[in-house]
Design a protein around this motif. Structure first.
Motif, PDB file in Angstrom:
ATOM      1  N   GLY A   1     -78.818  -0.899   4.567  1.00  0.00           N
ATOM      2  CA  GLY A   1     -80.288  -0.368   4.574  1.00  0.00           C
ATOM      3  C   GLY A   1     -81.528  -1.061   4.370  1.00  0.00           C
ATOM      4  N   PRO A   2     -82.636  -0.637   4.978  1.00  0.00           N
ATOM      5  CA  PRO A   2     -83.815  -1.435   4.530  1.00  0.00           C
ATOM      6  C   PRO A   2     -84.104  -1.937   3.068  1.00  0.00           C
ATOM      7  CG  PRO A   2     -84.435   0.662   6.017  1.00  0.00           C
ATOM      8  CD  PRO A   2     -83.148   0.647   5.057  1.00  0.00           C
ATOM      9  N   LEU A   3     -84.856  -3.057   2.878  1.00  0.00           N
ATOM     10  CA  LEU A   3     -84.965  -3.685   1.672  1.00  0.00           C
ATOM     11  C   LEU A   3     -85.678  -2.426   0.693  1.00  0.00           C
ATOM     12  CD1 LEU A   3     -86.263  -7.161   2.702  1.00  0.00           C
ATOM     13  CD2 LEU A   3     -84.137  -6.576   1.715  1.00  0.00           C
ATOM     14  N   ALA A   4     -86.504  -1.958   1.035  1.00  0.00           N
ATOM     15  CA  ALA A   4     -87.221  -0.949   0.349  1.00  0.00           C
ATOM     16  C   ALA A   4     -86.250   0.482  -0.158  1.00  0.00           C
ATOM     17  CB  ALA A   4     -88.400  -0.347   1.090  1.00  0.00           C
ATOM     18  N   THR A   5     -85.485   0.695   0.706  1.00  0.00           N
ATOM     19  CA  THR A   5     -84.579   1.885   0.299  1.00  0.00           C
ATOM     20  C   THR A   5     -83.123   1.241   0.689  1.00  0.00           C
ATOM     21  OG1 THR A   5     -84.775   2.771   2.606  1.00  0.00           O
ATOM     22  CG2 THR A   5     -86.410   3.607   0.677  1.00  0.00           C
ATOM     23  N   PRO A   6     -82.451   0.447  -0.168  1.00  0.00           N
ATOM     24  CA  PRO A   6     -81.283  -0.011   0.136  1.00  0.00           C
ATOM     25  C   PRO A   6     -80.146   1.050   0.020  1.00  0.00           C
ATOM     26  CG  PRO A   6     -81.909  -0.743  -1.983  1.00  0.00           C
ATOM     27  CD  PRO A   6     -83.108  -0.064  -1.376  1.00  0.00           C
ATOM     28  N   LEU A   7     -79.057   0.966   0.769  1.00  0.00           N
ATOM     29  CA  LEU A   7     -77.886   1.722   0.693  1.00  0.00           C
ATOM     30  C   LEU A   7     -76.665   1.097   0.320  1.00  0.00           C
ATOM     31  CD1 LEU A   7     -78.299   3.037   4.422  1.00  0.00           C
ATOM     32  CD2 LEU A   7     -79.181   4.434   2.557  1.00  0.00           C
ATOM     33  N   ASN A   8     -75.871   1.930  -0.438  1.00  0.00           N
ATOM     34  CA  ASN A   8     -74.620   1.290  -0.926  1.00  0.00           C
ATOM     35  C   ASN A   8     -73.376   2.438  -0.262  1.00  0.00           C
ATOM     36  OD1 ASN A   8     -72.856   0.303  -2.698  1.00  0.00           O
ATOM     37  ND2 ASN A   8     -72.811   1.863  -4.223  1.00  0.00           N
ATOM     38  N   ASN A   9     -72.225   1.822   0.143  1.00  0.00           N
ATOM     39  CA  ASN A   9     -71.103   2.411   0.581  1.00  0.00           C
ATOM     40  C   ASN A   9     -71.588   3.230   1.762  1.00  0.00           C
ATOM     41  OD1 ASN A   9     -68.447   2.785   0.494  1.00  0.00           O
ATOM     42  ND2 ASN A   9     -68.895   4.949  -0.348  1.00  0.00           N
ATOM     43  N   SER A  10     -72.405   2.686   2.827  1.00  0.00           N
ATOM     44  CA  SER A  10     -72.811   3.380   3.991  1.00  0.00           C
ATOM     45  C   SER A  10     -72.056   2.494   5.019  1.00  0.00           C
ATOM     46  CB  SER A  10     -74.348   3.338   4.219  1.00  0.00           C
ATOM     47  OG  SER A  10     -74.718   3.929   5.452  1.00  0.00           O
ATOM     48  N   TYR A  11     -71.008   2.955   5.851  1.00  0.00           N
ATOM     49  CA  TYR A  11     -70.472   2.209   6.678  1.00  0.00           C
ATOM     50  C   TYR A  11     -69.880   3.079   7.936  1.00  0.00           C
ATOM     51  CZ  TYR A  11     -66.347   4.709   4.555  1.00  0.00           C
ATOM     52  OH  TYR A  11     -65.381   5.397   4.262  1.00  0.00           O
ATOM     53  N   ALA A  12     -69.334   2.327   8.792  1.00  0.00           N
ATOM     54  CA  ALA A  12     -68.733   3.100  10.228  1.00  0.00           C
ATOM     55  C   ALA A  12     -67.476   2.402  10.654  1.00  0.00           C
ATOM     56  CB  ALA A  12     -69.661   2.920  11.150  1.00  0.00           C
ATOM     57  N   ASN A  13     -66.501   3.257  10.863  1.00  0.00           N
ATOM     58  CA  ASN A  13     -65.129   2.487  11.280  1.00  0.00           C
ATOM     59  C   ASN A  13     -65.045   2.910  12.826  1.00  0.00           C
ATOM     60  OD1 ASN A  13     -63.754   1.034   9.087  1.00  0.00           O
ATOM     61  ND2 ASN A  13     -63.482   3.078   8.267  1.00  0.00           N
ATOM     62  N   VAL A  14     -64.757   1.857  13.629  1.00  0.00           N
ATOM     63  CA  VAL A  14     -64.606   2.304  15.011  1.00  0.00           C
ATOM     64  C   VAL A  14     -63.390   1.540  15.646  1.00  0.00           C
ATOM     65  CG1 VAL A  14     -65.834   2.180  17.358  1.00  0.00           C
ATOM     66  CG2 VAL A  14     -67.127   2.711  15.151  1.00  0.00           C
ATOM     67  N   GLY A  15     -62.811   2.435  16.373  1.00  0.00           N
ATOM     68  CA  GLY A  15     -61.688   1.816  17.363  1.00  0.00           C
ATOM     69  C   GLY A  15     -61.921   2.300  18.783  1.00  0.00           C
ATOM     70  N   ARG A  16     -61.714   1.227  19.375  1.00  0.00           N
ATOM     71  CA  ARG A  16     -61.835   1.379  21.028  1.00  0.00           C
ATOM     72  C   ARG A  16     -60.758   0.771  21.777  1.00  0.00           C
ATOM     73  NH1 ARG A  16     -65.795   4.641  21.998  1.00  0.00           N
ATOM     74  NH2 ARG A  16     -65.572   4.160  24.219  1.00  0.00           N
ATOM     75  N   GLY A  17     -60.216   1.216  22.710  1.00  0.00           N
ATOM     76  CA  GLY A  17     -59.505   0.611  23.865  1.00  0.00           C
ATOM     77  C   GLY A  17     -59.422   0.961  25.087  1.00  0.00           C
ATOM     78  N   GLY A  18     -59.010   0.399  26.096  1.00  0.00           N
ATOM     79  CA  GLY A  18     -59.108   0.513  27.529  1.00  0.00           C
ATOM     80  C   GLY A  18     -58.275  -0.239  28.257  1.00  0.00           C
ATOM     81  N   PHE A  19     -58.147   0.173  29.482  1.00  0.00           N
ATOM     82  CA  PHE A  19     -57.500  -0.794  30.402  1.00  0.00           C
ATOM     83  C   PHE A  19     -57.897  -0.737  31.864  1.00  0.00           C
ATOM     84  CE2 PHE A  19     -55.608   3.533  30.864  1.00  0.00           C
ATOM     85  CZ  PHE A  19     -55.283   3.478  32.579  1.00  0.00           C
ATOM     86  N   THR A  20     -57.642  -1.560  32.496  1.00  0.00           N
ATOM     87  CA  THR A  20     -58.230  -1.469  34.101  1.00  0.00           C
ATOM     88  C   THR A  20     -56.934  -2.128  35.039  1.00  0.00           C
ATOM     89  OG1 THR A  20     -60.350  -2.248  33.387  1.00  0.00           O
ATOM     90  CG2 THR A  20     -59.765  -2.659  35.684  1.00  0.00           C
ATOM     91  N   THR A  21     -56.909  -1.359  35.831  1.00  0.00           N
ATOM     92  CA  THR A  21     -55.620  -1.968  37.074  1.00  0.00           C
ATOM     93  C   THR A  21     -56.391  -2.183  38.396  1.00  0.00           C
ATOM     94  OG1 THR A  21     -55.469   0.279  37.997  1.00  0.00           O
ATOM     95  CG2 THR A  21     -53.986  -0.585  36.226  1.00  0.00           C
ATOM     96  N   ASN A  22     -56.138  -3.339  38.830  1.00  0.00           N
ATOM     97  CA  ASN A  22     -56.739  -3.968  40.375  1.00  0.00           C
ATOM     98  C   ASN A  22     -55.838  -4.191  41.159  1.00  0.00           C
ATOM     99  OD1 ASN A  22     -59.412  -4.339  38.908  1.00  0.00           O
ATOM    100  ND2 ASN A  22     -58.264  -5.522  37.662  1.00  0.00           N
ATOM    101  N   PHE A  23     -56.053  -3.778  42.326  1.00  0.00           N
ATOM    102  CA  PHE A  23     -55.488  -4.282  43.561  1.00  0.00           C
ATOM    103  C   PHE A  23     -56.460  -4.935  44.520  1.00  0.00           C
ATOM    104  CE2 PHE A  23     -52.869  -0.604  42.113  1.00  0.00           C
ATOM    105  CZ  PHE A  23     -51.667  -1.196  42.140  1.00  0.00           C
ATOM    106  N   ASP A  24     -56.551  -6.214  44.454  1.00  0.00           N
ATOM    107  CA  ASP A  24     -57.385  -6.972  45.264  1.00  0.00           C
ATOM    108  C   ASP A  24     -56.879  -7.528  46.805  1.00  0.00           C
ATOM    109  OD1 ASP A  24     -59.698  -8.040  43.075  1.00  0.00           O
ATOM    110  OD2 ASP A  24     -57.770  -7.898  42.052  1.00  0.00           O
TER     111      ASP A  24
END
Length: 672
Positions: free
Chosen positions: A319-342
């Motif tokens: 959080g900003p210095l003037a209004t700090p935060l406690n226990n503010s968080y985010a959990n993110v999971g991401r995945g992906g794939f690419t198949t190529n025929f060149d």
């Protein structure tokens, strides 16, 4: 195998003309020890243009026979290539520098195949001390600016940073710059923006930054430019690299890269862990990611490959210095794939690419979402003649997801959009000086209908080493699902944003070790999506506009093999400049090779900025310095230390988040 290679080199040397002269080449490392198994290529610069190669013996020696003047090119595993000129037949010693583990950032005016790639602007990520891909872009590209709030961890949601602005354009939240990973447009399907915390250096082989609209080739979100991240591909028969570092605030980065190349295929495995306790309470960050890539030559024309990636990060917001935060968080999971025929043949080359990515977001304010992006892309080039080339292709993408807020008991529902497009670009070379190109993209969208984006350009070679280029192009950005259906004031009737960009570039390479460029641009942005009204009566409308004008310069001087200087400056003037974006930005770097010590000193100077969209508050500029020292202990072992914010400056990139003072880390790189 070694004897056979030496014999092959000797046989090749015996077929040279009688006028060729004999000389001895000895290959050593920085401690003067012999380097065996080095590949030594001899290139005669005389009218015969002889080219032969041999492998150094156990004493690091090769006997050559050529007609001077000649070039000697030496490559060896674990070392950087070396080029030595030989004006007369005499024994010569070539000293190799240990290879510093690195990726590269290249700045381009347009992608290769239209206007000429910017010469001399390729810089090393690792030597700058950058911690992430977007951090490297900020450090080496004058026309780009990245927001951040701490030593590591950009975050998402309300106080998230990691916004990439190119020439002052980034949009909110950062949907105006497209990130492409292994040919896959990478963004959150509902929000339409990339997630910078996933772009670590664990699997980045190279990074290309296109400044200016690239919508003809890439479509939506490429309004300001494109960041293209290409995965590392092994070039040796077997290669393993381990890097680990630890520093201030328990900040660590640990990466493992392993790969192998065979006669008809290759594979690579990359993994990384990044972590920090942060310089403030409740500013922890943890990230783990892994990438697997494999490819196989199906025939002399066709190659198949697949790339898969998954990562997960936990980031806390102090959080900003003037209004700090406690226990503010985010959990993110991401995945992906690419198949190529060149495919690659004498007159045609291109690819067929399918890709898919997905993500799961969990934020402490109650927001939960699942998103996905799936697409197919075809891109083919045809050489119509020696002077004319045609590129054509198509895209089909479906993206969307579902979201809700469990604390506010809001269900945003499930939404998806499908986009289909076709594009074509032609290039014609008139003589040895003039190059013309033009392209167009026609795209249809299940939400907005259709849009057309053209581009036209030309480049003229004024003299050897000097050229000028001009271009006119249109870029656009489609409204995101968030703006259409989620928050803060969804409006399903929004239309795409667009801009017309006009630019002129001058590039110069007066001598081989000096390069410079200057680019002037004028961008007219219209139909920008803006929030109007006051809470709770907010509305999103296409009523924003801006005129962005600027100048960008860059230069590099390789004074010798042991000393190099590079730098760049960008000036931006806008009628509606975005918050936090500076009007002035300077990047610079100095590299010194002391044989057993490599020194890099670089920095940035950022001008004053506005702190809010109303332009009623300002933020001071700041100057940063970075010092990195690398010690090659042995051929396959390097120790390094880094000091960031060298001058211990007190500054803020975004309001309320004080950046850490001087901080340091140390680490080691091992090659197997």
């Amino acid at each position: 195998m070694l004897r056979a290679s030496v014999l092959f080199g000797a046989i090749a040397l015996t077929v040279l003309p009688v006028s060729a002269q004999t000389f001895r080449v000895r290959v050593t490392d920085s401690s003067k020890a012999a380097v065996p198994n080095a590949r030594v290529q001899f290139r005669s610069l005389s009218s015969e243009r002889q080219i032969v190669a041999a492998i150094s013996d156990t004493g690091g020696e090769v006997i050559g026979r050529l007609t001077p003047p000649a070039e000697i090119v030496v490559t060896a595993s674990g070392f950087e290539p070396a080029v030595t000129r030989l004006d007369r037949a005499e024994d010569v010693t070539v000293e190799l520098r240990p290879a510093i583990v690195r990726s590269s950032v290249a700045v381009v005016v347009r992608d290769e195949g239209t206007l000429v790639q910017m010469e001399g602007t390729q810089l090393d990520i690792d030597r700058t001390g950058a911690r992430t891909v977007v951090d490297a872009i900020d450090r080496v590209v004058p026309g780009a600016f990245v927001t951040r709030r701490g030593v590591m961890g950009y975050g998402i949601a309300t106080n998230g940073t990691g916004g990439i602005y190119i020439r002052g354009i980034g949009e909110s939240p950062n949907a105006g710059v497209l990130v492409v990973v292994d040919g896959r447009p990478d963004y959150q399907g509902l929000m339409g923006h990339p997630l910078p915390d996933f772009y670590s250096l664990s699997d980045a082989g190279s990074v290309n930054v296109i400044e200016g609209p690239a919508s003809v080739l890439f479509g939506s979100n490429a309004m300001a430019g494109v960041v293209e991240i290409k995965p590392w591909v092994p070039r040796e028969r077997m290669s393993t690299r381990l890097t680990t570092s630890l520093g201030s605030f328990y900040t660590g980065q640990h990466t493992l890269a392993h790969g192998a190349r065979f006669n008809r295929g290759f594979y690579s495995l990359n993994a990384g862990i990044q972590h920090t306790s942060g310089d403030r309470p409740s500013s922890d960050f943890r990230n783990q990611d892994g990438t697997l890539t494999a490819g196989y030559d199906l025939s002399p024309v066709w190659r198949a490959s697949i790339e898969g990636r998954y990562g997960h990060f936990h980031v806390e917001d102090p959080g900003p210095l003037a209004t700090p935060l406690n226990n503010s968080y985010a959990n993110v999971g991401r995945g992906g794939f690419t198949t190529n025929f060149d495919n690659t043949s004498s007159r045609m080359w291109g690819y067929v690419r399918t890709y898919s990515s997905h993500g799961l977001h969990y934020i402490t304010d109650g927001f939960r979402s699942v998103d996905r992006t799936t697409g197919l892309r075809v891109d083919e080039n045809v050489a119509l003649s020696r002077r004319a080339t045609l590129e054509f292709g198509s895209d089909i993408v479906n993206f969307g997801g579902r979201a809700r807020n469990v604390l506010q008991r809001l269900n945003y529902g499930e939404h998806d959009i499908t986009v289909a497009a076709g594009f074509a670009r032609g290039q014609w070379i008139s003589g040895r000086r003039l190059r013309l190109h033009a392209g167009v993209r026609y795209e249809t969208n299940t939400q907005f209908g259709s849009i057309t984006a053209p581009e036209f350009g030309a480049s003229l070679k004024l003299a050897e080493g000097y050229s000028v280029a001009a271009e006119v192009g249109k870029g656009f950005r489609n409204p995101t699902i968030r703006e259409l259906y989620l928050f803060p004031a969804p409006n399903p009737n929004l239309l795409p944003e667009h801009l017309w960009n006009y630019q002129v570039s001058f590039q110069a390479r007066p001598v081989r070790n000096v390069s410079a460029s200057v680019t002037g641009y004028y961008a007219n942005l219209a139909n920008l999506i803006a929030v109007t009204g006051r809470f709770p009566n907010l509305t999103l409308l296409n009523n924003g506009a801006a005129l962005n004008r600027g100048i960008e310069t860059s230069g590099r001087w390789q004074a010798s093999r042991r000393f190099a200087v590079q730098g760049g400056y960008a000036y931006l003037r806008s009628t509606n400049i975005a918050p936090y974006v500076p009007a002035h930005k300077l990047n610079y770097g100095v590299e010194v090779n002391l044989s057993k010590l490599f020194v890099y000193f670089g920095g940035m100077s950022i001008g004053n900025r506005f702190a809010n969209a109303q332009h009623t508050q300002t933020m001071n500029g700041y100057q940063l310095g970075t010092l990195k020292l690398t010690f090659p202990i042995r051929e396959r072992v390097q120790v390094f230390t880094l000091i960031d914010n060298l001058f211990n400056r007190r500054y803020q990139v975004v309001p309320g988040y004080a950046m850490p003072g001087a901080n340091a880390l140390g680490g080691v790189t091992l090659r197997f």
